[in-house]
Design an enzyme around this catalytic site. Structure first.
Site, PDB file in Angstrom:
ATOM      1  CG  ASP A 157      -1.630  -1.331   1.376  1.00 26.67           C
ATOM      2  OD1 ASP A 157      -2.573  -1.564   0.622  1.00 26.67           O
ATOM      3  OD2 ASP A 157      -1.201  -2.157   2.207  1.00 26.67           O
ATOM      4  CG  HIS A 174      -3.204  -5.228   3.202  1.00 28.74           C
ATOM      5  ND1 HIS A 174      -2.803  -4.384   2.202  1.00 28.74           N
ATOM      6  CD2 HIS A 174      -3.579  -6.377   2.578  1.00 28.74           C
ATOM      7  CE1 HIS A 174      -2.915  -4.988   1.036  1.00 28.74           C
ATOM      8  NE2 HIS A 174      -3.394  -6.202   1.246  1.00 28.74           N
TER       9      HIS A 174
END
Ligand code: NAD
Ligand code: LMR
Length: 339
Positions: free
Chosen positions: A160, A188
């Site tokens: 990410d 996440h």
């Protein structure tokens, strides 16, 4: 003098990420170009033939740093003596699913593998959980392997983080290597908060804040955030499979920085156990900005936060932590609607 080989476990090694990841490790991308490695690859019996195919390709590639390969469906053999464990094994989500939808399948795997790692890995083994839901699986692993130091159990939010750098680089038409210090806060999952309030870009006249260069708060506070939050789903929609090469590369980045250190003036995002920093309840696995040195991560302190933008995911995970201290069945049934 040549270094002793390090043993690196990859679970789910016959899968998509495993297939992208093991050659990167064997080439020194994870642990350095002077670090020999012995790969331990684990998968389940139905994937044994495919796993053997991966082993054959590793032999055929003649990687100079690769000093041995253990390819097995026996979790104890796989975990024995490993210095680094990259936990990829599990079920990926498909189009239309959230990451929480694979939870009931994957948490039981992490409970069983925690015990094998605890009993058989090398002392001070560093663990990176990749399989989804990554924060939850890491929390389960930590709970069921109490003798592994909690600082050694982490999960992957570097993908990410890298996605955030990539979006800024595309928007400003600059090299991604000149963009740094984005932060992923939280999980996440689509509840994560990608934060560029401290991110900078190297320019010919020094480092400049991303906010100043982009000069479009509406984009930074809106589309940028949702693009990073939803990127996994966008990849699944495009490829019909979840991200693999970027996940493998980011897993290498995570371990490399943890083991070899972050560059001066740079922080990265890692899912680590919370020590209570930023009001995140202690004991949760949460993504923070960290620097690494001497094989240890440290949460970067003193960053201003837009607290309400990450408070909600934080409370969800806190709830999960409370359930986790009850019993596993509670985690599986209750957490699925929390994340
Ligand atoms: P995949 O289905 O291609 O491979 C998974 C492999 O795990 C398969 O070979 C399967 O046989 C194996 N496996 C299943 N149960 C196992 C067990 N008990 N022990 C060992 N191996 C087992 O999936 P993939 O695309 O490689 O993704 C793996 C996981 O990583 C998924 O959960 C996916 O959602 C997750 N993921 C996480 C991130 C992240 O950034 N954290 C990024 C991409 C994917
Ligand atoms: C990703 O972020 O690409 C992975 O977590 C896979 C997924 O399910 O989104």
């Amino acid at each position: 003098m040549a270094k002793e080989p390090m043993r690196v476990l990859v679970t789910g090694a016959a899968g998509q990420i495993g297939y992208a990841l093991v050659p990167m490790i064997a080439r020194g991308i994870m642990l350095g170009a002077d670090q020999p490695v012995i790969l331990h690859m684990l998968d389940i019996p139905p994937a044994a033939e495919a796993l053997n195919g991966v082993r054959m390709e590793l032999v055929d590639a003649a990687f100079p740093l690769l000093k041995g390969v253990v390819a097995t469906t026996d979790v104890v053999e796989a975990c024995t003596g490993v210095n680094v464990a990259v936990m990829v094994g599990g079920f990926p989500r498909k189009e239309g699913m959230e990451r929480k939808d694979v939870m009931s399948k994957n948490v039981s795997i992490y409970k069983a593998q925690a015990s094998a790692l605890e009993a058989h890995a090398a002392p001070n083994c560093k663990v990176l959980v990749v399989a989804n839901p990554a924060n939850t699986n890491a929390l389960i692993l930590k709970e069921f392997a109490p003798s592994i130091p909690e600082k050694n159990v982490t999960c992957l939010t570097r993908l990410d983080h890298n996605r955030a750098l990539g979006q800024i680089s595309e928007r400003l038409n600059v090299q991604v290597s000149d963009v740094k210090n984005a932060v992923i806060w939280g999980n996440h999952s689509s509840t994560q908060y990608p934060d560029v309030n401290h991110a900078t870009v190297k320019t010919s006249s020094g480092e400049k804040p991303v906010r100043e260069l982009v000069a479009d708060d509406a984009w930074l506070n809106g589309e940028f955030i949702t693009t990073v939050q939803q990127r996994g789903a966008a990849i699944i929609k495009a490829r019909k499979f979840s991200s693999a090469l970027s996940a493998a590369s980011s897993a290498c980045d995570h371990i490399r920085d943890w083991v070899l250190g972050t560059p001066e003036g740079t922080f990265v995002s890692m899912g680590v156990y919370s020590d209570g920093s930023y009001g995140v309840p202690a004991g949760l696995i949460y993504s923070f900005p960290v620097t690494c040195s001497g094989g240890e991560w440290k949460i970067v302190q003193g960053m201003m936060l837009l607290i309400f933008q990450f408070l909600v995911p934080c409370l969800f995970v806190h709830h999960l932590w409370l359930i986790c201290h009850g019993q596993l069945d509670g985690v599986v049934s209750s957490a699925s609607f929390l994340l």
